[in-house]
Design a protein around this motif. Structure first.
Motif, PDB file in Angstrom:
ATOM      1  N   ALA A  50       0.852  -1.191   0.000  1.00 19.53           N
ATOM      2  CA  ALA A  50       0.000   0.000   0.000  1.00 19.53           C
ATOM      3  C   ALA A  50       0.887   1.241   0.000  1.00 19.53           C
ATOM      4  O   ALA A  50       2.118   1.150  -0.042  1.00 19.53           O
ATOM      5  CB  ALA A  50      -0.939  -0.015   1.204  1.00 19.53           C
ATOM      6  N   ALA A  51       0.261   2.404   0.062  1.00 21.82           N
ATOM      7  CA  ALA A  51       0.974   3.676  -0.041  1.00 21.82           C
ATOM      8  C   ALA A  51       2.000   3.844   1.078  1.00 21.82           C
ATOM      9  O   ALA A  51       1.796   3.401   2.212  1.00 21.82           O
ATOM     10  CB  ALA A  51      -0.024   4.828   0.000  1.00 21.82           C
ATOM     11  N   ILE A  52       3.107   4.515   0.748  1.00 22.71           N
ATOM     12  CA  ILE A  52       4.159   4.817   1.723  1.00 22.71           C
ATOM     13  C   ILE A  52       3.839   6.163   2.373  1.00 22.71           C
ATOM     14  O   ILE A  52       3.759   7.188   1.693  1.00 22.71           O
ATOM     15  CB  ILE A  52       5.541   4.874   1.052  1.00 22.71           C
ATOM     16  CG1 ILE A  52       5.841   3.566   0.316  1.00 22.71           C
ATOM     17  CG2 ILE A  52       6.618   5.181   2.088  1.00 22.71           C
ATOM     18  CD1 ILE A  52       5.883   2.345   1.205  1.00 22.71           C
ATOM     19  N   THR A  53       3.659   6.157   3.683  1.00 25.00           N
ATOM     20  CA  THR A  53       3.218   7.363   4.388  1.00 25.00           C
ATOM     21  C   THR A  53       4.275   7.967   5.305  1.00 25.00           C
ATOM     22  O   THR A  53       4.087   9.075   5.809  1.00 25.00           O
ATOM     23  CB  THR A  53       1.979   7.036   5.238  1.00 25.00           C
ATOM     24  OG1 THR A  53       2.255   5.879   6.047  1.00 25.00           O
ATOM     25  CG2 THR A  53       0.775   6.744   4.349  1.00 25.00           C
ATOM     26  N   ALA A  54       5.379   7.260   5.547  1.00 26.12           N
ATOM     27  CA  ALA A  54       6.398   7.779   6.461  1.00 26.12           C
ATOM     28  C   ALA A  54       7.763   7.232   6.076  1.00 26.12           C
ATOM     29  O   ALA A  54       7.887   6.086   5.627  1.00 26.12           O
ATOM     30  CB  ALA A  54       6.072   7.398   7.905  1.00 26.12           C
ATOM     31  N   LEU A  55       8.789   8.067   6.274  1.00 26.87           N
ATOM     32  CA  LEU A  55      10.171   7.692   5.987  1.00 26.87           C
ATOM     33  C   LEU A  55      11.076   8.210   7.095  1.00 26.87           C
ATOM     34  O   LEU A  55      10.815   9.259   7.682  1.00 26.87           O
ATOM     35  CB  LEU A  55      10.644   8.304   4.666  1.00 26.87           C
ATOM     36  CG  LEU A  55       9.958   7.870   3.372  1.00 26.87           C
ATOM     37  CD1 LEU A  55      10.376   8.802   2.242  1.00 26.87           C
ATOM     38  CD2 LEU A  55      10.316   6.430   3.037  1.00 26.87           C
TER      39      LEU A  55
END
Length: 208
Positions: A50-55
């Protein structure tokens, strides 16, 4: 950089040589500058459902943590050498079930990994214990945190909740935001700043 979906988050490596971008297309791109072509070149890292929301980058700039709406946190080896990608580049080092989508991630200087989740928990993992080390879960009794940072001499964690900071007597306060707090950053002198949808940035000092 041309991408196939919206960029949801971005972070510079501590050494300033690369930056990472988390995408709605489930991909993470690590970008470096190529002087031969005078352009930034992206390398795909990791695999998410799914979408990447934090790095978050490790302070060594050799590891990158990603958080996703697939409710998982992952840490990848992104080591580079003078010849290019290191032999372990893109290898998965750590994976954790976050029980909710991941809003924010932070590494401490003492190798503690923290991640804030949409279920109003903050989870801590000591990387000194290896990839199978236990995760400590701290539950917040209000709305979830949107950002996370380690601050101060003892690296106390601080976070930005989806609420007015002054609503909690347990948090340090010098003033109040009047809308959602969207970010917090550690400052070099041990203080930290918070930014809000109320259009203000506040600087906080931890009490002794």
């Amino acid at each position: 950089m041309e991408i196939g979906g919206a960029a949801l988050c971005a972070a510079w490596a501590p050494d300033g040589e690369r930056f990472a971008v988390g995408l709605a297309s489930k991909d993470t791109a690590v970008c470096h500058y190529e002087p031969q072509v005078t352009a930034w070149v992206a390398s795909k890292v990791g695999k998410s459902k799914a979408a990447i929301t934090a790095l978050a980058w490790h302070q060594s700039s050799q590891y990158l943590a990603t958080g996703s709406t697939d409710r998982h946190l992952r840490v990848y080896d992104v080591t580079v050498t003078e010849e290019g990608h290191g032999p372990g580049f893109n290898a998965l080092q750590v994976t954790e079930d976050a029980s909710a989508w991941v809003n924010a991630i932070a590494f401490s200087r003492s190798n503690v990994l923290a991640f804030a989740c949409q279920d109003a928990t903050v989870r801590f993992k000591s990387l000194a214990g290896g990839p199978d080390a236990a995760v400590e879960v701290v539950r917040w009794k209000s709305l979830p945190f949107l950002d996370l940072a380690f601050v101060g001499r003892n690296e106390a964690p601080t976070a930005s909740p989806l609420m007015k900071l002054g609503d909690s007597e347990a948090l340090p306060r010098t003033s109040e935001h009047t809308n959602t707090i969207t970010g917090c950053r550690a400052l070099s002198d041990g203080r930290f700043s918070t930014s809000s949808l109320d259009g203000t940035v506040l600087v906080w000092e931890l009490s002794a």
